[in-house]
Design a protein around this motif. Sequence first.
Motif, PDB file in Angstrom:
ATOM      1  N   ALA A  96       0.828  -1.211   0.000  1.00 49.05           N
ATOM      2  CA  ALA A  96       0.000   0.000   0.000  1.00 49.05           C
ATOM      3  C   ALA A  96       0.860   1.258   0.000  1.00 49.05           C
ATOM      4  O   ALA A  96       2.011   1.258   0.449  1.00 49.05           O
ATOM      5  CB  ALA A  96      -0.925   0.003   1.215  1.00 49.05           C
ATOM      6  N   GLU A  97       0.270   2.341  -0.509  1.00 51.04           N
ATOM      7  CA  GLU A  97       0.926   3.646  -0.474  1.00 51.04           C
ATOM      8  C   GLU A  97       1.351   3.982   0.948  1.00 51.04           C
ATOM      9  O   GLU A  97       0.611   3.766   1.897  1.00 51.04           O
ATOM     10  CB  GLU A  97      -0.041   4.735  -0.943  1.00 51.04           C
ATOM     11  CG  GLU A  97      -0.232   4.827  -2.434  1.00 51.04           C
ATOM     12  CD  GLU A  97      -1.103   6.028  -2.785  1.00 51.04           C
ATOM     13  OE1 GLU A  97      -0.591   6.951  -3.434  1.00 51.04           O
ATOM     14  OE2 GLU A  97      -2.280   6.056  -2.387  1.00 51.04           O
ATOM     15  N   GLY A  98       2.572   4.540   1.075  1.00 51.24           N
ATOM     16  CA  GLY A  98       3.016   5.010   2.372  1.00 51.24           C
ATOM     17  C   GLY A  98       3.657   3.950   3.246  1.00 51.24           C
ATOM     18  O   GLY A  98       4.145   4.261   4.326  1.00 51.24           O
ATOM     19  N   THR A  99       3.675   2.693   2.811  1.00 58.09           N
ATOM     20  CA  THR A  99       4.301   1.637   3.611  1.00 58.09           C
ATOM     21  C   THR A  99       5.785   1.508   3.243  1.00 58.09           C
ATOM     22  O   THR A  99       6.208   1.904   2.154  1.00 58.09           O
ATOM     23  CB  THR A  99       3.616   0.280   3.388  1.00 58.09           C
ATOM     24  OG1 THR A  99       3.734  -0.095   2.007  1.00 58.09           O
ATOM     25  CG2 THR A  99       2.135   0.343   3.768  1.00 58.09           C
ATOM     26  N   ARG A 100       6.550   0.933   4.151  1.00 54.34           N
ATOM     27  CA  ARG A 100       7.968   0.703   3.840  1.00 54.34           C
ATOM     28  C   ARG A 100       8.101  -0.266   2.669  1.00 54.34           C
ATOM     29  O   ARG A 100       9.036  -0.160   1.878  1.00 54.34           O
ATOM     30  CB  ARG A 100       8.686   0.136   5.060  1.00 54.34           C
ATOM     31  CG  ARG A 100       8.811   1.113   6.222  1.00 54.34           C
ATOM     32  CD  ARG A 100       9.676   0.500   7.325  1.00 54.34           C
ATOM     33  NE  ARG A 100       9.647   1.285   8.540  1.00 54.34           N
ATOM     34  CZ  ARG A 100       8.746   1.145   9.518  1.00 54.34           C
ATOM     35  NH1 ARG A 100       7.800   0.217   9.395  1.00 54.34           N
ATOM     36  NH2 ARG A 100       8.794   1.876  10.604  1.00 54.34           N
ATOM     37  N   GLY A 101       7.153  -1.211   2.567  1.00 54.54           N
ATOM     38  CA  GLY A 101       7.189  -2.138   1.434  1.00 54.54           C
ATOM     39  C   GLY A 101       7.108  -1.405   0.112  1.00 54.54           C
ATOM     40  O   GLY A 101       7.853  -1.708  -0.829  1.00 54.54           O
ATOM     41  N   ARG A 102       6.194  -0.428   0.028  1.00 51.97           N
ATOM     42  CA  ARG A 102       6.077   0.373  -1.204  1.00 51.97           C
ATOM     43  C   ARG A 102       7.363   1.182  -1.435  1.00 51.97           C
ATOM     44  O   ARG A 102       7.826   1.315  -2.574  1.00 51.97           O
ATOM     45  CB  ARG A 102       4.859   1.287  -1.111  1.00 51.97           C
ATOM     46  CG  ARG A 102       4.660   2.206  -2.327  1.00 51.97           C
ATOM     47  CD  ARG A 102       4.240   1.465  -3.593  1.00 51.97           C
ATOM     48  NE  ARG A 102       2.841   1.121  -3.563  1.00 51.97           N
ATOM     49  CZ  ARG A 102       1.847   1.865  -4.070  1.00 51.97           C
ATOM     50  NH1 ARG A 102       2.117   3.018  -4.674  1.00 51.97           N
ATOM     51  NH2 ARG A 102       0.601   1.452  -3.997  1.00 51.97           N
ATOM     52  N   GLN A 103       7.950   1.734  -0.376  1.00 52.38           N
ATOM     53  CA  GLN A 103       9.201   2.492  -0.524  1.00 52.38           C
ATOM     54  C   GLN A 103      10.309   1.609  -1.091  1.00 52.38           C
ATOM     55  O   GLN A 103      11.041   2.014  -2.012  1.00 52.38           O
ATOM     56  CB  GLN A 103       9.621   3.065   0.831  1.00 52.38           C
ATOM     57  CG  GLN A 103       8.709   4.159   1.371  1.00 52.38           C
ATOM     58  CD  GLN A 103       8.994   4.473   2.836  1.00 52.38           C
ATOM     59  OE1 GLN A 103      10.073   4.186   3.349  1.00 52.38           O
ATOM     60  NE2 GLN A 103       8.020   5.056   3.518  1.00 52.38           N
ATOM     61  N   LEU A 104      10.446   0.403  -0.554  1.00 49.81           N
ATOM     62  CA  LEU A 104      11.474  -0.518  -1.065  1.00 49.81           C
ATOM     63  C   LEU A 104      11.202  -0.882  -2.511  1.00 49.81           C
ATOM     64  O   LEU A 104      12.119  -0.917  -3.345  1.00 49.81           O
ATOM     65  CB  LEU A 104      11.508  -1.783  -0.206  1.00 49.81           C
ATOM     66  CG  LEU A 104      12.071  -1.640   1.211  1.00 49.81           C
ATOM     67  CD1 LEU A 104      11.814  -2.896   2.022  1.00 49.81           C
ATOM     68  CD2 LEU A 104      13.573  -1.337   1.173  1.00 49.81           C
ATOM     69  N   LEU A 105       9.933  -1.137  -2.817  1.00 52.39           N
ATOM     70  CA  LEU A 105       9.535  -1.502  -4.171  1.00 52.39           C
ATOM     71  C   LEU A 105       9.882  -0.400  -5.164  1.00 52.39           C
ATOM     72  O   LEU A 105      10.263  -0.665  -6.313  1.00 52.39           O
ATOM     73  CB  LEU A 105       8.020  -1.774  -4.188  1.00 52.39           C
ATOM     74  CG  LEU A 105       7.416  -2.458  -5.397  1.00 52.39           C
ATOM     75  CD1 LEU A 105       8.035  -3.821  -5.626  1.00 52.39           C
ATOM     76  CD2 LEU A 105       5.903  -2.592  -5.205  1.00 52.39           C
TER      77      LEU A 105
END
Length: 456
Positions: free
Chosen positions: A361-370
């Motif tokens: 999701a937007e704003g998650t660390r997962g999205r940042q890494l992606l």
Amino acid sequence: MNQVKIHFLGASGTVTGSKFYLETPEQNIMVDCGMFQGLKELREINWQPLPIDASKIDVVLLTHGHLDHTGYLPRLVQAGFHRSIIGTSPTLAIAGIILRDSGKIHEEEAGKANREGYSKHHPALPYYSVKEAEKTIALFEPKEKDVWSTLSENVKFRFNYNGHIIGATFLELDVFGKLFVFSGDVGRTEDLLLDPPNRPKWADFLFLESTYGNRLHPEEDVEQILVDLVQRTIRERGNLIIPSFAVERLQTLMYILWRLYRENRIPNIPIFIDSPMGNNVLSVFEQFPDWHKLSLQEYRAMCGHFNIIASYRDTWKTIDDPRPKVVIAGSGMVTGGRVLTYLKQMVDAPATTVLLVGYQAEGTRGRQLLEGAHEIKLFGKYVPVKAKIEHLESLSAHADQSELLYWLENIKNIPENIFLVHGEPIALDSFRVKIKDAFGWKAQIPTLYETVSVMV
């Protein structure tokens, strides 16, 4: 004619925070009661009071147990709700695990922030406590799927199998003869652990998730990708870290890796499962064998293959273990959980691979890494990202656009209203256009806190 007032209190214009409140002449009904996740402005909404009187809600109906559909329940109870919270038995088992776990995490994070002084709140308070989670769980009332249950003279409901995760359903709510259908999260037509979702045959008012409303899941050879990543991890003497949702995704990854080992496609590399909540979810699979495809024999053989971590002390032993290894740890969007500790110690190493699995999701660390972030903030400090970042989309537990359209094809009537929810703006609008082109049906995209009145 009677009026039903629908309040869109979450998952409206965004993916998380599913909450829909229906005021009917006989019953006031909350469908799902989830937390917002991701962007800071969304997370901050979690702390705001709902624009309704919680004490007037007669019942909460849950489509499934995920945090973004159940995580607000303890706050609802704090606000004055005190009646039944109804779902299928496995949904309530999952919800209980998630609420206890998240209550514990909220307490731990508040304690850590207070000790280390990195919160702007003095003192930092937990969003809710384990005690408040237990008070909520005491209100749980299980109901069978495929059976109509009566709430009042002219209001009844039925849960229908929906894939996605164990216990998940779509909800049919009959109000004065009109059928309100809440899709919940629609599962995949082909899933390693779960059967295909059932499909609704009729819907006067449809509330439809749109997480992947603008996308098709790629054709990926998941097994070969995992084989290649394990081999690379061994070759580079590194670590393969897989942030994973504790419900379904973890069990699916375990099943695939176990099968690859059994077929001699990967060596006996140490694989650590570090998700206390995920371990508890495994017991739900054992408890409800009719809700999934695994036999008891397969389930037990699979669990015996992995190193199941029970304590935080063992987390550090695993980090210090010099062998190449695979670590599967919560949470799936890197928003919390044990995976943060592994990343803090390992994400700055080029020999580390982080495999993201499913929606970020937007704003998650997962999205940042992606999206290629060169650093991420963990426990109040920035850590450089030198690890290789990989992504598997096809293991998503959500139906993609074509599967959602297939799910709709079985509906015999033209719905009076279709409300597209649980999606980011681009996905919602693309799916709105696609539904118009495919069926000639008009769909609308409600905004947060919008209220719509319909006649029944």
